[in-house]
Write a protein that holds these residues in place. Structure first.
Motif, PDB file in Angstrom:
ATOM      1  N   ILE A 531       0.844  -1.190   0.000  1.00 27.27           N
ATOM      2  CA  ILE A 531       0.000   0.000   0.000  1.00 27.27           C
ATOM      3  C   ILE A 531       0.885   1.248   0.000  1.00 27.27           C
ATOM      4  N   GLY A 532       0.584   2.188  -0.907  1.00 29.90           N
ATOM      5  CA  GLY A 532       1.314   3.441  -0.967  1.00 29.90           C
ATOM      6  C   GLY A 532       2.475   3.452  -1.939  1.00 29.90           C
ATOM      7  N   GLU A 533       2.785   2.328  -2.589  1.00 21.27           N
ATOM      8  CA  GLU A 533       3.903   2.276  -3.526  1.00 21.27           C
ATOM      9  C   GLU A 533       3.418   2.540  -4.951  1.00 21.27           C
ATOM     10  N   TYR A 534       4.320   3.122  -5.764  1.00 19.30           N
ATOM     11  CA  TYR A 534       4.016   3.433  -7.165  1.00 19.30           C
ATOM     12  C   TYR A 534       4.570   2.304  -8.038  1.00 19.30           C
ATOM     13  N   ILE A 535       3.688   1.681  -8.817  1.00 21.37           N
ATOM     14  CA  ILE A 535       4.100   0.550  -9.643  1.00 21.37           C
ATOM     15  C   ILE A 535       3.670   0.792 -11.077  1.00 21.37           C
ATOM     16  N   GLU A 536       4.331   0.080 -11.984  1.00 24.40           N
ATOM     17  CA  GLU A 536       3.982   0.072 -13.395  1.00 24.40           C
ATOM     18  C   GLU A 536       3.866  -1.372 -13.856  1.00 24.40           C
ATOM     19  N   HIS A 540      -0.675  -0.037 -17.216  1.00 21.11           N
ATOM     20  CA  HIS A 540      -1.227   0.445 -15.954  1.00 21.11           C
ATOM     21  C   HIS A 540      -0.088   0.921 -15.056  1.00 21.11           C
ATOM     22  N   LYS A 541      -0.314   2.047 -14.427  1.00 25.37           N
ATOM     23  CA  LYS A 541       0.649   2.548 -13.456  1.00 25.37           C
ATOM     24  C   LYS A 541      -0.072   3.466 -12.483  1.00 25.37           C
ATOM     25  N   GLY A 542       0.455   3.546 -11.279  1.00 17.39           N
ATOM     26  CA  GLY A 542      -0.145   4.388 -10.260  1.00 17.39           C
ATOM     27  C   GLY A 542       0.252   3.932  -8.871  1.00 17.39           C
ATOM     28  N   VAL A 543      -0.278   4.639  -7.872  1.00 13.39           N
ATOM     29  CA  VAL A 543      -0.012   4.334  -6.471  1.00 13.39           C
ATOM     30  C   VAL A 543      -1.007   3.284  -6.005  1.00 13.39           C
ATOM     31  N   VAL A 544      -0.526   2.244  -5.327  1.00 15.34           N
ATOM     32  CA  VAL A 544      -1.391   1.182  -4.808  1.00 15.34           C
ATOM     33  C   VAL A 544      -2.198   1.747  -3.640  1.00 15.34           C
ATOM     34  N   GLU A 545      -3.537   1.772  -3.800  1.00 14.50           N
ATOM     35  CA  GLU A 545      -4.401   2.315  -2.753  1.00 14.50           C
ATOM     36  C   GLU A 545      -5.054   1.231  -1.908  1.00 14.50           C
ATOM     37  N   ALA A 546      -5.492   0.140  -2.514  1.00 15.11           N
ATOM     38  CA  ALA A 546      -6.216  -0.890  -1.764  1.00 15.11           C
ATOM     39  C   ALA A 546      -6.143  -2.205  -2.518  1.00 15.11           C
ATOM     40  N   PHE A 547      -6.521  -3.289  -1.763  1.00 14.20           N
ATOM     41  CA  PHE A 547      -6.547  -4.642  -2.312  1.00 14.20           C
ATOM     42  C   PHE A 547      -7.923  -5.244  -2.085  1.00 14.20           C
ATOM     43  N   SER A 548      -8.226  -6.206  -2.890  1.00 17.83           N
ATOM     44  CA  SER A 548      -9.286  -7.158  -2.597  1.00 17.83           C
ATOM     45  C   SER A 548      -8.713  -8.537  -2.873  1.00 17.83           C
ATOM     46  N   LEU A 549      -9.554  -9.564  -2.823  1.00 24.54           N
ATOM     47  CA  LEU A 549      -9.053 -10.909  -3.053  1.00 24.54           C
ATOM     48  C   LEU A 549      -8.655 -11.142  -4.513  1.00 24.54           C
ATOM     49  N   ARG A 550      -9.188 -10.336  -5.441  1.00 24.98           N
ATOM     50  CA  ARG A 550      -8.913 -10.593  -6.857  1.00 24.98           C
ATOM     51  C   ARG A 550      -8.381  -9.389  -7.617  1.00 24.98           C
ATOM     52  N   SER A 551      -8.242  -8.224  -7.015  1.00 25.30           N
ATOM     53  CA  SER A 551      -7.815  -7.063  -7.776  1.00 25.30           C
ATOM     54  C   SER A 551      -7.060  -6.094  -6.887  1.00 25.30           C
ATOM     55  N   VAL A 552      -6.398  -5.136  -7.550  1.00 23.87           N
ATOM     56  CA  VAL A 552      -5.660  -4.076  -6.872  1.00 23.87           C
ATOM     57  C   VAL A 552      -6.106  -2.752  -7.480  1.00 23.87           C
ATOM     58  N   LYS A 553      -6.190  -1.720  -6.659  1.00 22.38           N
ATOM     59  CA  LYS A 553      -6.621  -0.396  -7.102  1.00 22.38           C
ATOM     60  C   LYS A 553      -5.393   0.503  -7.210  1.00 22.38           C
ATOM     61  N   LEU A 554      -5.197   1.079  -8.402  1.00 24.03           N
ATOM     62  CA  LEU A 554      -4.050   1.943  -8.684  1.00 24.03           C
ATOM     63  C   LEU A 554      -4.549   3.365  -8.933  1.00 24.03           C
ATOM     64  N   ARG A 555      -3.982   4.311  -8.194  1.00 23.01           N
ATOM     65  CA  ARG A 555      -4.321   5.718  -8.366  1.00 23.01           C
ATOM     66  C   ARG A 555      -3.249   6.384  -9.229  1.00 23.01           C
ATOM     67  N   HIS A 556      -3.614   6.787 -10.439  1.00 25.82           N
ATOM     68  CA  HIS A 556      -2.672   7.449 -11.342  1.00 25.82           C
ATOM     69  C   HIS A 556      -2.291   8.817 -10.774  1.00 25.82           C
ATOM     70  N   VAL A 572       5.695  -6.679 -12.848  1.00 24.60           N
ATOM     71  CA  VAL A 572       5.415  -5.456 -12.112  1.00 24.60           C
ATOM     72  C   VAL A 572       6.720  -4.713 -11.873  1.00 24.60           C
ATOM     73  N   LYS A 573       6.739  -3.436 -12.246  1.00 27.69           N
ATOM     74  CA  LYS A 573       7.882  -2.573 -11.972  1.00 27.69           C
ATOM     75  C   LYS A 573       7.537  -1.703 -10.763  1.00 27.69           C
ATOM     76  N   ASN A 574       8.274  -1.918  -9.672  1.00 25.85           N
ATOM     77  CA  ASN A 574       8.036  -1.174  -8.435  1.00 25.85           C
ATOM     78  C   ASN A 574       9.024  -0.015  -8.370  1.00 25.85           C
ATOM     79  N   LEU A 575       8.499   1.204  -8.341  1.00 26.24           N
ATOM     80  CA  LEU A 575       9.335   2.398  -8.342  1.00 26.24           C
ATOM     81  C   LEU A 575       9.600   2.931  -6.939  1.00 26.24           C
ATOM     82  N   ASN A 576       9.268   2.190  -5.914  1.00 25.97           N
ATOM     83  CA  ASN A 576       9.402   2.682  -4.544  1.00 25.97           C
ATOM     84  C   ASN A 576      10.229   1.756  -3.659  1.00 25.97           C
ATOM     85  N   ARG A 577      11.169   1.055  -4.214  1.00 26.15           N
ATOM     86  CA  ARG A 577      11.976   0.152  -3.414  1.00 26.15           C
ATOM     87  C   ARG A 577      13.429   0.625  -3.353  1.00 26.15           C
ATOM     88  N   ASP A 578      13.978   0.723  -2.192  1.00 28.34           N
ATOM     89  CA  ASP A 578      15.398   0.937  -1.903  1.00 28.34           C
ATOM     90  C   ASP A 578      15.891   2.300  -2.393  1.00 28.34           C
TER      91      ASP A 578
END
Length: 704
Positions: A531-536, A540-556, A572-578
């Motif tokens: 939650i809170g990380e920016y992925i591509e 699709h790309k955006g900040v991870v806002e929430a999860f469910s059992l089958r999907s993820v919500k990305l805020r552009h 998945v390219k995670n732009l918020n690691r290290d």
């Protein structure tokens, strides 16, 4: 989902109570009467014998069988209903008749009881018995008054120890109860007087603790309301102190009247009064309870007068109906009506008390979420369990008979009571788990000055715990329902097997959903994003806002929210690691001093590193890597900077602004493309200039 589960458990509990009452309504314990004795019949006359012989002929038998086959099945159902209604009417008629007979015999029973009691008092001595009963009624109050005076100077310390006004109210009540019980035990009593004295002591202690607990509740509500007003809450949860005092006084009067009426009826038993006589006295005392309830309804504070009168009339009719049902002898229906009226309000008051404890400053429960949930849901579970057990007792299905009985009624009653206990335990377990998970989420808030490692840990907690909470809710609900069905005698093995077959069929028919769920499990297992990380991922790309059992919500970053099934994510390219490296390319002229440019860029990097706003986010400061290539009109130099993820954009903008200013101050120019124009007109221009110079030397104007 959480509120839906809590509401569903509550609805099931009330449904089970109603089912228990409905089951008892059709039980044969009170709806049937023993058949009357039929005298032996005399020999039938000749006409009857002729009619019986005629009925034995084949034609009459065939006609009778045809008529019986034509009778609709509804007749049998209507007969059963009529038998149930007639049984209820007979039960009410017998009960009213018993009460009327008790009224006729009451004067003689009063005389016998009076002679019995007066005889014991005379044998023991009037002064002694009067003094002992006065001691029971007065000694506890005297000791309590002395204790109040002694504790008056230490009231502030007691308040500080308890956090509220609990101690100054509870301690005197405990002293009163102890003094009253010691008075009872220290005196010598005759048999009849001892039974009456025990009942009086119980009534005194109950009325004293009623006043005590009611006062504590009013104090808690007043303190919580004051806290809400201090915080400026526009829509307060707590009622005003005036409303709380009104209902406290009416409820206290009702309970005190009830407990002393109960004491009077219990005292009549050792004096030889019959059960019907005690019921008669109870019905007359119930008129007082009826009047207290009606007065409270009509004098209650309300805003809408017209609507308030309508509600008051409705409650008045309801109270009269309950009293009539009680007099008719249908105790199970009486208690069911009382539960429908009071049980939701008692549960609401218990929740209100716990919220008051939690909102009050310096409260024991203010910072203890698990203790608050255990107290709230535990009290609710205790209230509902006691109500169910008492209703079962009123219906004649006690714990001993349920445990030992093998009849269908015992099994159903045992299953219903067990189902209530299971649902209450499931409700308590779910709310404890939910409070623990919500507390962890609240404690691990992403705000604050935590380290990077701590932020990563909190992000993982915010990612996984909500999913575990939803899974546990489903698991607890399914297990509770299966246990209730098993307790009611329903075989759950075929249900589980059928659910497995249906699950396999649904799995084959909804492979995409299964793929999404399994893919999501592996993404979370691999810790691919939080939650809170920016992925591509693909387009699709955006900040991870929430999860469910089958999907993820990305805020552009421009605002749109995209819901992406896990099965469509892919790589998945995670732009918020290290860390992240940002590269900058600059074009300078060919005559630029590159050594000087490198020193200037190094100074800019040091300035960025010393900046308190940018420095904590820089891992490797800005530096010049060297010449990247020679262009057609400029030298391209490459710069780089290593920062924490997500911080490179702001640092890059400020670094570019600082580079422009520093280059201008040090005479370093940026290269820009230029255009040079050439042609045959150059020779003509040179000739014209030469002619003009020659004529100037000769002192004449050139010809145009």
């Amino acid at each position: 989902m959480e509120r839906g589960m809590a509401g569903g458990l509550k609805a099931v509990l009330f449904g089970i109570l109603a089912l228990l009452a409905l089951f008892s309504a059709v039980s044969p314990g009170f709806s049937q009467t023993p058949p009357a004795q039929v005298p032996a019949a005399a020999a039938p006359p000749a006409q009857v014998r002729e009619m019986m012989q005629l009925m034995q002929t084949p034609e009459v038998k065939q006609w009778m069988s045809t008529q019986m086959a034509a009778t609709p099945a509804a007749d049998a159902a209507s007969e059963n209903q009529m038998s149930i209604l007639s049984g209820l009417l007979q039960h009410a008629r017998r009960h009213v008749s018993m009460i009327s007979d008790a009224a006729m015999a009451l004067p003689s029973q009063i005389g016998n009881a009076s002679s019995l009691f007066l005889g014991e008092i005379t044998a023991t001595g009037w002064p002694r018995m009067v003094a002992q009963f006065l001691a029971i009624f007065l000694f506890g109050g005297i000791v309590e008054s002395i204790a109040r005076y002694a504790f008056r100077r230490r009231r502030r310390r007691l308040v500080e120890m308890a956090g509220m006004h609990l101690a100054p109210r509870v301690i005197p009540a405990l002293i009163f109860a102890a003094a009253t019980v010691l008075t009872l035990l220290s005196l010598s009593w005759p048999p009849l007087s001892q039974s009456i004295a025990i009942v009086c002591v119980v009534a005194l202690i109950v009325q004293r603790f009623t006043i005590c607990l009611g006062g504590v509740l009013v104090d808690l509500i007043g303190l919580a309301r004051a806290e809400e007003e201090r915080q400026g809450i526009t829509a307060p949860i707590m009622p005003g102190r005036a409303i709380a005092l009104f209902w406290y006084r009416r409820c206290a009067i009702f309970v005190i009247y009830f407990i002393f009426g109960w004491a009077l009826i219990q005292s009549m038993e050792p004096l030889g009064y019959s059960p019907s006589a005690r019921l008669l006295i109870g019905y007359f005392l119930g008129i007082g309870l009826l009047l207290i309830a009606i007065e409270a309804v009509w004098s209650r504070p309300h805003k809408d007068e017209k609507r308030g009168h309508g509600v008051s009339w409705s409650f008045t009719v309801y109270f009269l109906l309950l009293w009539s049902i009680w007099v008719a002898g249908f105790n199970w229906l009486l208690w069911l009506g009382i539960y429908v009226l009071l049980l939701p309000r008692v549960l609401a008051v218990s929740t209100l008390a716990v919220k008051s404890l939690q909102q009050t400053e310096a409260s024991f429960l203010a910072t203890r979420r698990i203790a608050t949930v255990l107290l709230d849901r535990g009290v609710r579970a205790l209230i509902i369990a006691v109500a169910a057990i008492w209703l079962g007792h009123m219906l004649g299905v006690g714990a001993d008979t349920m445990a030992a009985g093998d009849t269908m009624a015992d099994k159903i009653a045992r299953g219903i009571i067990g189902g209530i206990v299971i649902l209450l335990a499931a409700d308590l377990l779910w709310h404890v788990i939910k409070a623990y998970i919500n507390g962890k989420l609240l404690d691990s808030s992403m705000d604050g000055g935590a380290t990077d490692e701590e932020k990563a840990k909190r992000a993982r907690i915010h990612t996984l715990l909500p999913i575990f909470r939803n899974i546990l809710a489903v698991v607890i609900a399914v297990i509770a329902v299966l246990m209730v069905l098993s307790g009611l005698g329903i075989e759950i093995g075929p249900l589980i097997a059928g659910a497995g077959v249906v699950g396999v069929a649904v799995g084959f028919g909804a492979q995409t959903i299964v793929k999404d769920v399994i893919s999501g499990m592996f993404y979370l297992w691999d810790d691919a994003f939080r939650i809170g990380e920016y992925i591509e991922s693909g387009s699709h790309k955006g900040v991870v806002e929430a999860f469910s059992l089958r999907s993820v919500k990305l805020r552009h970053h421009r605002g749109p929210l995209t819901t992406v099934p896990f099965g469509e994510l892919g790589a998945v390219k995670n732009l918020n690691r290290d860390w992240t490296i940002d590269k900058i390319s600059l074009n300078v002229k060919y005559d630029t001093d590159l050594v000087k440019a490198k020193k200037v860029i190094k100074q800019i990097g040091q300035t960025l590193l010393e900046n308190p706003e940018f420095g904590p986010h820089i891992i490797e400061t800005l530096k010049m890597k060297g010449v990247e290539q020679f262009g057609e009109f400029a030298i391209e130099i490459r710069l780089s900077i290593m920062t924490k993820p997500g911080e490179q954009f702001v640092i890059r903008r400020n670094a570019l602004a600082m580079i422009r200013n520093a280059f201008n101050e040090n005479g370093i120019e940026f290269a820009v493309p230029t255009v040079q124009v050439a042609g045959d007109r150059d020779a003509e221009v040179d000739a014209a200039v030469a002619r003009y110079a020659a004529h100037a030397r000769a002192g004449s104007e050139p010809a145009t």
